[in-house]
Design an enzyme around this catalytic site. Structure first.
Site, PDB file in Angstrom:
ATOM      1  CE  LYS A  12      -4.113  -1.766   1.191  1.00  0.00           C
ATOM      2  NZ  LYS A  12      -3.923  -3.457   1.842  1.00  0.00           N
TER       3      LYS A  12
HETATM    4  C1  LIG Z   1      -4.718  -4.226   1.273  1.00  0.00           C
HETATM    5  C2  LIG Z   1      -3.946  -5.457   1.311  1.00  0.00           C
HETATM    6  C3  LIG Z   1      -4.310  -6.785   0.297  1.00  0.00           C
HETATM    7  C4  LIG Z   1      -5.463  -6.574  -0.606  1.00  0.00           C
HETATM    8  O1  LIG Z   1      -5.367  -5.720  -1.433  1.00  0.00           O
HETATM    9  P1  LIG Z   1      -6.721  -5.053  -2.125  1.00  0.00           P
HETATM   10  O2  LIG Z   1      -6.209  -4.097  -3.032  1.00  0.00           O
HETATM   11  O3  LIG Z   1      -7.500  -4.451  -1.253  1.00  0.00           O
HETATM   12  O4  LIG Z   1      -7.589  -6.246  -2.925  1.00  0.00           O
HETATM   13  C5  LIG Z   1      -3.466  -7.693   0.359  1.00  0.00           C
HETATM   14  N1  LIG Z   1      -2.344  -7.984   1.277  1.00  0.00           N
HETATM   15  C6  LIG Z   1      -2.090  -6.990   1.943  1.00  0.00           C
HETATM   16  C7  LIG Z   1      -0.731  -7.176   2.889  1.00  0.00           C
HETATM   17  C8  LIG Z   1      -2.783  -5.742   2.112  1.00  0.00           C
HETATM   18  O5  LIG Z   1      -2.187  -4.783   2.663  1.00  0.00           O
END
Ligand SMILES: *Cc1c(COP(=O)(O)O)cnc(C)c1O
Length: 447
Positions: free
Chosen positions: A107
């Site tokens: 993220k």
């Molecule tokens: C947010 C997240 C996901 C999921 O991603 P999306 O874009 O919400 O589908 C998967 N793994 C981790 C570690 C995350 O922080």
């Protein structure tokens, strides 16, 4: 770039306008109306470039005309300044490691890109906004870190009490300054519902609420860049088919991958790998779309029962489940299978998976078993550093994955979280209006 709302009512806007708005005024999500095409010959010439070089070129392709090219280049290089390696874990499977940013999760790509571009846009307009974000863990920390000290922006992060790891909580609730962390008695879906309601609440109009969830197109776009980079890393010519296995929750990462494929990168298939919160796999399988309360799992950043990016994905495929199934396979992976995958991958290769990456790897291996002669290169997305989920890793492997040096003092920082007494929108409205920054102009900040 022109963007329209998935609800089809709000007028089209530029990317710069969509950045500031976050969500469209009709409650829908912004999606691009025209996708730039990436010429295959140009793509070939990018082979061997580093990730920031590729990201800058892609950003200029998508955002052409919205900012001068030099500005785009400068902002991208400031935001995406960490390494994005692909690591081979068996002959046909590579891990795309997306966890080398400051909060050790993918993220960081979206949050840091959004912080730079939105900060630049607000500075140009001389405006101030409050970013309201719901998180199941990683978004909040990436946004808190990415926006800390950015001029013109206050951030309020809502997270579900007791459902994020202590390390994640520390990463979002110790920043202070322009970052407020709010602990909600409920689930991630409650947090997300509160955010959606706040955007429609007339009493909060004066705060200029904006969003940094994956509902913001400014977070989605940079996530499409690493698919192109990964494709270049694992192929040696245009003909090699590549299948991406994407550990999915709110479906932002998957939607970004689909955007990359729309530009013409020859991705042959996507796997939407979920934990038992499998609204998308179920839809692909049965045609029934059933959002529901999230269940808690060991891959908690994917504990999403009502994935907001479904609306964007659905728009890409014109509402046709058959078309979506042609491009995406859904796979549900249980906690027991996730734990077994962590053990088995470690035993076979010495590679330490985090629970989210393990869901993706397990789904990729299942896909391979069903397509033994396909010849595709499989790329599983590693979305979090295993040290963020040390309890699970220690339970399965009997070892503690070390945190990178810069994060080792996390437990000594005091938590500055505010408790929301209940998960109703009236309570959140009161809290938002009572924050000092809601009435007074914000103090001067670093750029
Ligand atoms: C947010 C997240 C996901 C999921 O991603 P999306 O874009 O919400 O589908 C998967 N793994 C981790 C570690 C995350 O922080």
């Amino acid at each position: 770039m022109r963007l329209v709302s998935t609800n089809g009512v709000a007028p089209p806007v530029s990317f710069r306008e969509a950045l500031v708005r976050g969500i469209a005024p009709d409650g829908g999500l912004y999606r691009p109306t025209a996708i730039p095409r990436l010429d295959p010959a140009v793509l070939e010439r990018w082979r061997g470039l580093g990730f920031p070089d590729i990201a800058s070129r892609l950003a200029r392709l998508w955002l052409h005309g919205e900012w001068p090219d030099e500005t785009i280049d400068r902002l991208v290089r400031a935001a995406l300044d960490f390494s994005v390696p692909t690591v081979t874990i068996d002959p046909s499977l590579a891990m795309l490691e997306l966890f080398h940013g400051p909060t050790l999760a993918f993220k960081d790509f979206g949050a840091r890109f959004l912080a730079r571009f939105l900060g630049d846009e607000l500075a140009a307009r001389g405006e101030h906004v409050t970013i309201l974000v719901a998180t199941s863990g990683d978004t909040g920390s990436a946004v808190a870190r990415g926006f800390a000290g950015v001029e013109g922006i206050s951030v309020v992060v809502l997270y579900p009490a007791g459902r994020v790891s202590p390390f994640q909580e520390s990463q979002m609730a110790t920043m202070g300054g322009n970052i407020t962390a709010v602990r909600v008695p409920g689930t991630f879906d409650d947090c997300q519902r509160l955010v959606k309601a706040a955007f429609l609440e007339p009493a909060l109009a004066g705060l200029r609420l904006s969003s940094a969830n994956s509902i913001s197109i400014g977070r989605l776009l940079p996530q499409s860049f690493y698919y192109v980079h990964a494709w270049l890393c694992v192929t040696d010519g245009e003909k090699t088919p590549v299948v991406f296995s994407v550990p999915s929750g709110n479906l932002g990462n998957l939607t970004a991958g689909v955007m990359a494929a729309q530009t013409g990168v020859p991705v042959s298939h996507f796997i939407a790998a979920t934990n038992v919160n499998d609204v998308l796999p179920e839809y692909l399988e049965t045609g029934a779309y059933r959002p529901r309360p999230a269940l808690a799992t060991i891959s908690n950043a994917m504990d999403v029962g009502d994935p907001s990016n479904f609306a964007r994905l659905n728009a890409v495929y014109g509402g046709s489940r058959e078309a979506m199934r042609g491009a995406i396979s859904g796979m549900t992976v249980s906690d027991a299978e996730t734990r077994a995958e962590i053990r088995e991958t470690y035993a076979a290769s010495g590679y330490v998976l985090d629970p989210h990456g393990a869901v993706a790897v397990h789904a990729a291996r299942r896909w391979r078993a069903g397509h033994p002669d396909d010849g595709a290169r499989l790329v599983a997305l590693g979305t979090a550093h295993p040290a963020k989920f040390a309890d699970t890793i220690t339970a399965e492997l009997g070892l503690e994955p070390p945190l990178p040096m810069h994060e080792r003092d996390w437990a000594s920082k005091p938590l500055l979280a505010v408790d929301l007494p209940d998960a109703t929108s009236g309570t959140l409205t009161d809290l938002l209006l009572s924050r000092p920054s809601a009435s007074a102009p914000p103090p001067p900040r670093l750029r």
